[in-house]
Design a protein around this motif. Sequence first.
Motif, PDB file in Angstrom:
ATOM      1  N   ARG A  72       0.819  -1.209   0.000  1.00  0.00           N
ATOM      2  CA  ARG A  72       0.000   0.000   0.000  1.00  0.00           C
ATOM      3  C   ARG A  72       0.854   1.262   0.000  1.00  0.00           C
ATOM      4  NH1 ARG A  72      -4.351   1.659   1.803  1.00  0.00           N
ATOM      5  NH2 ARG A  72      -6.145   0.578   0.974  1.00  0.00           N
ATOM      6  N   GLU A  73       1.926   1.222   0.755  1.00  0.00           N
ATOM      7  CA  GLU A  73       2.788   2.407   0.780  1.00  0.00           C
ATOM      8  C   GLU A  73       3.415   2.652  -0.581  1.00  0.00           C
ATOM      9  OE1 GLU A  73       5.537   2.694   4.103  1.00  0.00           O
ATOM     10  OE2 GLU A  73       4.021   1.807   5.398  1.00  0.00           O
ATOM     11  N   SER A 124       0.858   4.179  -2.735  1.00  0.00           N
ATOM     12  CA  SER A 124       0.644   5.574  -2.370  1.00  0.00           C
ATOM     13  C   SER A 124       1.697   6.471  -3.010  1.00  0.00           C
ATOM     14  CB  SER A 124       0.698   5.730  -0.852  1.00  0.00           C
ATOM     15  OG  SER A 124      -0.354   4.989  -0.254  1.00  0.00           O
ATOM     16  N   ARG A 125       2.921   5.988  -2.975  1.00  0.00           N
ATOM     17  CA  ARG A 125       3.983   6.803  -3.557  1.00  0.00           C
ATOM     18  C   ARG A 125       3.803   6.948  -5.056  1.00  0.00           C
ATOM     19  NH1 ARG A 125       9.733   5.070  -1.037  1.00  0.00           N
ATOM     20  NH2 ARG A 125      10.607   6.207  -2.801  1.00  0.00           N
ATOM     21  N   ILE A 154       1.105   7.120  -6.665  1.00  0.00           N
ATOM     22  CA  ILE A 154      -0.016   7.989  -7.015  1.00  0.00           C
ATOM     23  C   ILE A 154       0.488   9.365  -7.420  1.00  0.00           C
ATOM     24  CG2 ILE A 154      -1.986   9.235  -6.098  1.00  0.00           C
ATOM     25  CD1 ILE A 154      -2.633   6.825  -4.407  1.00  0.00           C
ATOM     26  N   SER A 155       1.293   9.974  -6.548  1.00  0.00           N
ATOM     27  CA  SER A 155       1.755  11.332  -6.843  1.00  0.00           C
ATOM     28  C   SER A 155       2.655  11.361  -8.058  1.00  0.00           C
ATOM     29  CB  SER A 155       2.519  11.916  -5.654  1.00  0.00           C
ATOM     30  OG  SER A 155       2.100  11.347  -4.454  1.00  0.00           O
ATOM     31  N   GLN A 156       3.099  10.201  -8.499  1.00  0.00           N
ATOM     32  CA  GLN A 156       3.983  10.172  -9.657  1.00  0.00           C
ATOM     33  C   GLN A 156       3.220   9.996 -10.954  1.00  0.00           C
ATOM     34  OE1 GLN A 156       7.597   8.555  -9.820  1.00  0.00           O
ATOM     35  NE2 GLN A 156       8.140   8.762  -7.681  1.00  0.00           N
ATOM     36  N   GLU A 189      14.608  16.176 -12.063  1.00  0.00           N
ATOM     37  CA  GLU A 189      13.667  15.199 -11.528  1.00  0.00           C
ATOM     38  C   GLU A 189      12.432  15.060 -12.403  1.00  0.00           C
ATOM     39  OE1 GLU A 189      13.662  13.339  -8.769  1.00  0.00           O
ATOM     40  OE2 GLU A 189      11.543  12.741  -8.803  1.00  0.00           O
ATOM     41  N   ARG A 205      10.941  11.822 -14.514  1.00  0.00           N
ATOM     42  CA  ARG A 205       9.600  11.294 -14.295  1.00  0.00           C
ATOM     43  C   ARG A 205       8.827  11.234 -15.611  1.00  0.00           C
ATOM     44  NH1 ARG A 205       6.257  13.873  -9.420  1.00  0.00           N
ATOM     45  NH2 ARG A 205       8.428  13.924  -8.774  1.00  0.00           N
ATOM     46  N   ARG A 243       1.417   6.556   7.620  1.00  0.00           N
ATOM     47  CA  ARG A 243       2.530   6.176   6.757  1.00  0.00           C
ATOM     48  C   ARG A 243       2.186   6.334   5.288  1.00  0.00           C
ATOM     49  NH1 ARG A 243       6.277   2.901   6.587  1.00  0.00           N
ATOM     50  NH2 ARG A 243       7.810   3.163   8.216  1.00  0.00           N
ATOM     51  N   GLU A 244       0.969   5.987   4.937  1.00  0.00           N
ATOM     52  CA  GLU A 244       0.583   6.138   3.540  1.00  0.00           C
ATOM     53  C   GLU A 244       0.572   7.603   3.132  1.00  0.00           C
ATOM     54  OE1 GLU A 244      -2.861   3.853   2.280  1.00  0.00           O
ATOM     55  OE2 GLU A 244      -2.230   2.230   3.593  1.00  0.00           O
ATOM     56  N   SER A 285       4.070   8.647   2.620  1.00  0.00           N
ATOM     57  CA  SER A 285       4.592   8.103   1.369  1.00  0.00           C
ATOM     58  C   SER A 285       4.169   8.948   0.178  1.00  0.00           C
ATOM     59  CB  SER A 285       4.090   6.668   1.176  1.00  0.00           C
ATOM     60  OG  SER A 285       4.571   5.837   2.208  1.00  0.00           O
ATOM     61  N   ARG A 286       2.922   9.368   0.222  1.00  0.00           N
ATOM     62  CA  ARG A 286       2.443  10.182  -0.887  1.00  0.00           C
ATOM     63  C   ARG A 286       3.150  11.522  -0.930  1.00  0.00           C
ATOM     64  NH1 ARG A 286      -4.033   9.815  -1.189  1.00  0.00           N
ATOM     65  NH2 ARG A 286      -3.863  11.561  -2.617  1.00  0.00           N
ATOM     66  N   LEU A 287       3.481  12.040   0.228  1.00  0.00           N
ATOM     67  CA  LEU A 287       4.104  13.362   0.271  1.00  0.00           C
ATOM     68  C   LEU A 287       5.567  13.325  -0.145  1.00  0.00           C
ATOM     69  CD1 LEU A 287       2.394  14.671   3.495  1.00  0.00           C
ATOM     70  CD2 LEU A 287       2.152  15.611   1.200  1.00  0.00           C
ATOM     71  N   ILE A 288       6.136  12.143  -0.149  1.00  0.00           N
ATOM     72  CA  ILE A 288       7.527  12.031  -0.576  1.00  0.00           C
ATOM     73  C   ILE A 288       7.687  12.466  -2.023  1.00  0.00           C
ATOM     74  CG2 ILE A 288       9.379  10.410  -1.104  1.00  0.00           C
ATOM     75  CD1 ILE A 288       8.539   8.804   1.309  1.00  0.00           C
ATOM     76  N   SER A 289       6.892  11.857  -2.902  1.00  0.00           N
ATOM     77  CA  SER A 289       7.029  12.167  -4.330  1.00  0.00           C
ATOM     78  C   SER A 289       6.648  13.605  -4.634  1.00  0.00           C
ATOM     79  CB  SER A 289       6.158  11.237  -5.167  1.00  0.00           C
ATOM     80  OG  SER A 289       6.017   9.989  -4.556  1.00  0.00           O
ATOM     81  N   GLN A 290       6.020  14.250  -3.680  1.00  0.00           N
ATOM     82  CA  GLN A 290       5.613  15.628  -3.914  1.00  0.00           C
ATOM     83  C   GLN A 290       6.660  16.623  -3.457  1.00  0.00           C
ATOM     84  OE1 GLN A 290       1.938  17.079  -3.647  1.00  0.00           O
ATOM     85  NE2 GLN A 290       0.840  15.196  -4.054  1.00  0.00           N
ATOM     86  N   ARG A 331       1.551  22.246  -7.691  1.00  0.00           N
ATOM     87  CA  ARG A 331       2.505  21.663  -6.750  1.00  0.00           C
ATOM     88  C   ARG A 331       3.613  22.664  -6.414  1.00  0.00           C
ATOM     89  NH1 ARG A 331       4.665  15.726  -8.098  1.00  0.00           N
ATOM     90  NH2 ARG A 331       2.582  15.835  -9.000  1.00  0.00           N
TER      91      ARG A 331
END
Lengths: 259, 259
Positions: free
Chosen positions: A65-66, A69-70, A72-74, A172, A176, B65-66, B69-74, B176
Amino acid sequence: MNDKKAIDKKDREEIRDLAAEAGSLTEFAYRRLREDIIAGHFPSGAKLQIEDLKARYGLSASPVREALSRLISQGFVASESQRGFRVAPMSAEDLADITLARQVVESAALALAIRKGDDAWEGEVLSAFHKLDRHVLRLGGRPVQDLAAFSELHKAFHAALIAACGSPRLIEEQSRLYDQAERYRHGMMYSFLSDAEVDLMGEHRALMEAVLARDADAALRLLHHHLGHTYEFCFGKNAAENSGPLPSTGQKTKRPARS
Amino acid sequence: MNDKKAIDKKDREEIRDLAAEAGSLTEFAYRRLREDIIAGHFPSGAKLQIEDLKARYGLSASPVREALSRLISQGFVASESQRGFRVAPMSAEDLADITLARQVVESAALALAIRKGDDAWEGEVLSAFHKLDRHVLRLGGRPVQDLAAFSELHKAFHAALIAACGSPRLIEEQSRLYDQAERYRHGMMYSFLSDAEVDLMGEHRALMEAVLARDADAALRLLHHHLGHTYEFCFGKNAAENSGPLPSTGQKTKRPARS
DNA sequence: AAAAGAAAAAAAATCGACAAAATGGATAGC
DNA sequence: GCTATCCATTTTGTCGATTTTTTTTCTTTT
């Protein structure tokens, strides 16, 4: 149904090793999933069921799931709340959008790199081109075999071009967008070099030479044109003009832009 | 230490409601965390401990955590494998990079919007400007009070400008980057309108008028200049020239670009 | 007293189980 | 024959507990 549970103890140890290499199971899942999506291993809008992914990668829900989640933003995964995840859908318009964004980002970055790059940068560009060139020659015009290797070298060349732009974000974002386009390339790679209409390596060489000559105008024109090919290959030349009008500033409408 | 456990049953119900509104607890955590980071509620490189966040938002580890994780790619959160998450660090170079990326992306999008926008788009631009203008007037030059409202209107105006560009990715990226810059704006907003050196609303008006007149050159020049202000406010005018040389194509080096 | 090492505490990552929601299918009503 | 409603099944989202890793503290040794 059987091969989904084909994760036995031996595999589990292997996964553990790979995870240690990647740093964590989440990281491992993230990379594998990303690769699998880019490689076209899942169909366009396919549902990504947690249960399937758990079995496929041999781990439990949390890391999967994590990783999702990552992604998604990509832009590789889409999610609808309460009804799971799916592979981001592909479409002609989507690739047109990717192409446009690439033209904007990569052109700007290249212009900066040409202005700011030093000798070391030129060396890297030359080196990246050389490696790509040799690889293609060695395969005698059939990069189908070692597609992954070709992709990597091709990406490395494009990355080298803009490496000196000085902007982490542009670099970056270029990466992507390149990967997003890669998804589309996979479907059409098999016919690629037989199509004499476009001489990809010739374009790369011309691009490199313009860059080394610090001829920004020529380089940008070549790059802009070059980036359109993925779209043309996938969906034909006509609609490519859809996104045709140049991305942004300047060019001052001298001409309607040949590319 | 006590206020971290200040989530009792009443709060828990409230959270449940908010989560229902957001769709899921993960979504809820994602929004709250994002807001809190943008609002500068956490110091620059601060550690984001799961335990703390669990207590702070009143939920368990998975959604937190999820969201992270999403905020990482952002670009709002950084993670080091096996040692948790922290708020993405801020720095002058980072804001310079954001500014540069914004100039690249937003300029390109604006050029496209000016070329492609229809009457409805013009209407939206006008409307967004009007709302922003009225809000600032009402506050009599002190937007400190209702900072969130101002931010929203300001962002809406910039979004309206490029809404007609036709590229979901450019729009998304603009949003963003705007939010990333927002993090820096928060520290310096308190002195903003007292500084007569820059007439922000005047710039907005000029920008809007150039856009409505479909004067791409003027609009792009104004926008490019305008985007540099966040940096100037935070770190002074000098270093802004660091990223000074225009982003990309064109302008054909007519002049070294007044802005 | 400083460095190295061991033990304890804290934190992160992962797992297995549960609750809430959605999906698919059967039955009842029109 | 078609639509609507209810029930069984599947799947998602969330939690609490366990395992693993890192950090801190306390010895022990030179």
